[in-house]
Design a protein around this motif. Structure first.
Motif, PDB file in Angstrom:
ATOM      1  N   ASP A   1       0.968  -1.186   0.016  1.00 40.49           N
ATOM      2  CA  ASP A   1       0.159   0.075   0.145  1.00 40.49           C
ATOM      3  C   ASP A   1       0.898   1.227   0.144  1.00 40.49           C
ATOM      4  N   ILE A   2       0.915   2.203  -0.959  1.00 38.49           N
ATOM      5  CA  ILE A   2       1.594   3.337  -1.098  1.00 38.49           C
ATOM      6  C   ILE A   2       0.642   4.716  -1.138  1.00 38.49           C
ATOM      7  N   ALA A   3       1.006   5.272   0.312  1.00 41.16           N
ATOM      8  CA  ALA A   3       0.166   6.564   0.546  1.00 41.16           C
ATOM      9  C   ALA A   3       1.229   7.550   0.067  1.00 41.16           C
ATOM     10  N   TYR A   4       0.559   8.745  -0.606  1.00 46.52           N
ATOM     11  CA  TYR A   4       1.667   9.797  -0.711  1.00 46.52           C
ATOM     12  C   TYR A   4       0.847  11.064  -0.237  1.00 46.52           C
ATOM     13  N   PHE A   5       1.769  12.061   0.278  1.00 40.67           N
ATOM     14  CA  PHE A   5       1.356  13.189   0.783  1.00 40.67           C
ATOM     15  C   PHE A   5       2.224  14.409   0.327  1.00 40.67           C
ATOM     16  N   GLY A   6       1.612  15.531  -0.412  1.00 44.63           N
ATOM     17  CA  GLY A   6       2.480  16.478  -0.878  1.00 44.63           C
ATOM     18  C   GLY A   6       1.940  17.847  -0.826  1.00 44.63           C
ATOM     19  N   ASP A   7       2.178  19.026  -1.032  1.00 50.32           N
ATOM     20  CA  ASP A   7       1.702  20.254  -1.176  1.00 50.32           C
ATOM     21  C   ASP A   7       0.414  20.214  -2.119  1.00 50.32           C
ATOM     22  N   LEU A   8      -0.423  20.993  -1.752  1.00 51.14           N
ATOM     23  CA  LEU A   8      -1.734  21.487  -2.553  1.00 51.14           C
ATOM     24  C   LEU A   8      -1.302  22.415  -3.353  1.00 51.14           C
ATOM     25  N   ASP A   9      -0.752  22.121  -4.459  1.00 54.70           N
ATOM     26  CA  ASP A   9      -0.518  23.093  -5.635  1.00 54.70           C
ATOM     27  C   ASP A   9      -0.581  22.307  -6.903  1.00 54.70           C
ATOM     28  N   ALA A  10      -0.275  23.015  -7.898  1.00 50.50           N
ATOM     29  CA  ALA A  10      -0.194  22.086  -9.261  1.00 50.50           C
ATOM     30  C   ALA A  10       0.961  21.021  -9.383  1.00 50.50           C
ATOM     31  N   ASP A  11       2.089  21.347  -8.901  1.00 45.75           N
ATOM     32  CA  ASP A  11       3.191  20.454  -8.852  1.00 45.75           C
ATOM     33  C   ASP A  11       2.970  19.506  -7.969  1.00 45.75           C
ATOM     34  N   GLY A  12       2.521  19.719  -6.686  1.00 42.17           N
ATOM     35  CA  GLY A  12       2.361  18.732  -5.585  1.00 42.17           C
ATOM     36  C   GLY A  12       1.079  17.900  -6.076  1.00 42.17           C
ATOM     37  N   LEU A  13       0.547  18.134  -6.980  1.00 41.25           N
ATOM     38  CA  LEU A  13      -0.417  17.014  -7.388  1.00 41.25           C
ATOM     39  C   LEU A  13      -0.039  16.454  -8.765  1.00 41.25           C
ATOM     40  N   ARG A  14       0.505  16.958  -9.652  1.00 37.08           N
ATOM     41  CA  ARG A  14       1.015  16.599 -10.919  1.00 37.08           C
ATOM     42  C   ARG A  14       1.942  15.457 -10.561  1.00 37.08           C
ATOM     43  N   ILE A  15       2.867  15.575  -9.599  1.00 36.81           N
ATOM     44  CA  ILE A  15       3.875  14.581  -9.238  1.00 36.81           C
ATOM     45  C   ILE A  15       3.399  13.358  -8.901  1.00 36.81           C
ATOM     46  N   PRO A  16       2.511  13.082  -8.003  1.00 35.67           N
ATOM     47  CA  PRO A  16       1.818  11.974  -7.464  1.00 35.67           C
ATOM     48  C   PRO A  16       0.944  11.252  -8.756  1.00 35.67           C
ATOM     49  N   ALA A  17       0.302  11.983  -9.466  1.00 32.43           N
ATOM     50  CA  ALA A  17      -0.510  11.515 -10.319  1.00 32.43           C
ATOM     51  C   ALA A  17       0.174  10.832 -11.396  1.00 32.43           C
ATOM     52  N   SER A  18       1.564  11.603 -11.764  1.00 25.89           N
ATOM     53  CA  SER A  18       2.253  10.856 -12.816  1.00 25.89           C
ATOM     54  C   SER A  18       2.776   9.541 -12.120  1.00 25.89           C
ATOM     55  N   ALA A  19       3.224   9.663 -10.924  1.00 30.90           N
ATOM     56  CA  ALA A  19       4.031   8.328 -10.465  1.00 30.90           C
ATOM     57  C   ALA A  19       2.970   7.250 -10.320  1.00 30.90           C
ATOM     58  N   ALA A  20       1.851   7.640 -10.037  1.00 32.09           N
ATOM     59  CA  ALA A  20       0.529   6.751 -10.067  1.00 32.09           C
ATOM     60  C   ALA A  20       0.457   5.937 -11.480  1.00 32.09           C
ATOM     61  N   ARG A  21       0.595   6.852 -12.408  1.00 32.70           N
ATOM     62  CA  ARG A  21       0.502   6.302 -13.744  1.00 32.70           C
ATOM     63  C   ARG A  21       1.581   5.222 -13.989  1.00 32.70           C
ATOM     64  N   THR A  22       2.828   5.642 -13.642  1.00 33.07           N
ATOM     65  CA  THR A  22       4.100   4.881 -13.795  1.00 33.07           C
ATOM     66  C   THR A  22       3.700   3.497 -12.826  1.00 33.07           C
ATOM     67  N   ALA A  23       3.105   3.783 -11.686  1.00 34.76           N
ATOM     68  CA  ALA A  23       3.228   2.404 -11.015  1.00 34.76           C
ATOM     69  C   ALA A  23       2.106   1.405 -11.610  1.00 34.76           C
ATOM     70  N   ALA A  24       1.289   1.891 -12.086  1.00 29.64           N
ATOM     71  CA  ALA A  24       0.003   1.106 -12.597  1.00 29.64           C
ATOM     72  C   ALA A  24       0.583   0.461 -13.988  1.00 29.64           C
TER      73      ALA A  24
END
Length: 352
Positions: A248-271
């Protein structure tokens, strides 16, 4: 290598400059901007006495190839003179690129280049690959992309820039053909317990705070905590394959454009790599929204672009995050200090 054209073909230096110009976002390039692009195309030129002469030769060759039109006005503060402005043609495959491609005695692996719609810069880059296949194509060495890129093009980041272009694909360039692979950076990880959750934290200070709080807290399932190092997590997520106890991988980052783009991109790679899903640490994001003070001064995210950014957060947090981004605001994760995390323990609900 002081020349720019050999046998009617672009040298690697001129080809790299053509590729930089073709990726430029505007139709005009000032001389100052040209020097910046040239520094990227030919990093070794910074200490070369012939730097200005080499650039002038490259501009002349690319003018002849139809990549640019130099201004009549020139800068004569040093010799040779350089145009004060360049004008670039509309982005399209040029006739001169087709002519250039037909002059190249392509290796069988690159025969497709002679009849493909390419730009002058792409033809030049393929020439470098062609020469490498001729001289080194039967080798057995397999090296990371930036090492191979430096060998092929004289610049370690060129392969990164073209991996997502039409030069790569079925029947075209591939990492296997170039005997290279994308090395993923390591993911700094600290063990907390024997739990099955990996908590990835974007920034170093919040990583340290959460590590200390979790180390002194019982009843959670966080076995390891990792520092995502900002955008590095988009690549270092691949290192999670080496953490065999994580499911189980949980991610926590800044609430800004980059802070959301990073985990969304990583999630696609993980999938794509069949790793455990990268999900939001919902409790931490809820706490951030309730305790953090929004900061202004951010570019407002267009309503069409904000949807894909906040979608990764899920329905619970997406709406307030969308309102934040469209208003040009952000909340840094550093708002969750150790005191806040100790006082309000609701953030642990989805990490248990």
């Amino acid at each position: 290598m002081t020349g720019t054209v050999t046998g009617g073909l672009l040298t690697p230096r001129a080809a790299r400059l053509a590729a930089e110009l073709e990726a430029w976002g505007r139709r005009t390039v000032t001389l100052d901007e040209l020097w910046t692009l040239y520094a990227r195309a030919d990093p070794a030129s910074a200490t070369r006495a012939s730097r200005r002469t080499d650039l002038a030769a490259a501009v002349a060759a690319l003018t002849a190839a139809g990549v640019l039109t130099p201004s009549k006005a020139t800068d004569r503060t040093a010799a040779p003179p350089l145009p004060v402005r360049l004008t670039l043609p509309p982005p399209a495959a040029s006739v001169s690129a087709s002519q250039l491609a037909r002059q190249v005695p392509w290796r069988p692996e690159l025969a497709w280049a002679a009849s493909s719609r390419l730009t002058v810069g792409q033809v030049g880059l393929l020439q470098a690959v062609n020469a490498w296949l001729r001289d080194r194509g039967r080798g057995t060495d397999v090296v990371p992309t930036r090492e191979r890129s430096l060998e092929l093009f004289g610049y370690e980041k060129t392969l990164d820039a073209i991996l997502g272009t039409t030069l790569f694909g079925a029947g075209r360039l591939s990492l296997d053909l170039l005997r290279t692979f994308r090395a993923h950076p390591p993911l700094p990880v600290r063990t907390i317990s024997d739990g099955h959750v990996l908590l990835v934290v974007e920034n170093a200070d919040t990583f340290d705070t959460l590590r200390r709080v979790l180390s002194s807290t019982a009843g959670h399932a966080v076995g390891q905590i990792a520092w995502g190092a900002g955008g590095a997590f988009e690549a270092s997520v691949l290192s999670i394959a080496e953490l065999t106890t994580v499911c189980d991988i949980a991610y926590f980052g800044d609430l800004d454009a980059d802070g959301l783009r990073i985990p969304a991109s990583a999630a696609r790679t993980a999938a794509e790599e069949r790793l455990p899903a990268v999900r939001p640490a919902h409790g931490l994001y809820r706490l951030l929204l309730s305790h953090g003070v929004p900061q202004s001064g951010q570019p407002s995210v267009d309503t069409k672009a904000v949807g894909p950014l906040v979608a990764w957060l899920g329905t619970e947090v997406a709406a307030p995050a969308e309102a934040l981004l469209t208003a040009g605001m952000r909340i840094p994760q550093e708002a969750l200090t150790g005191t806040v995390l100790d006082t309000d323990r609701t953030w642990l609900w989805d990490l248990a």
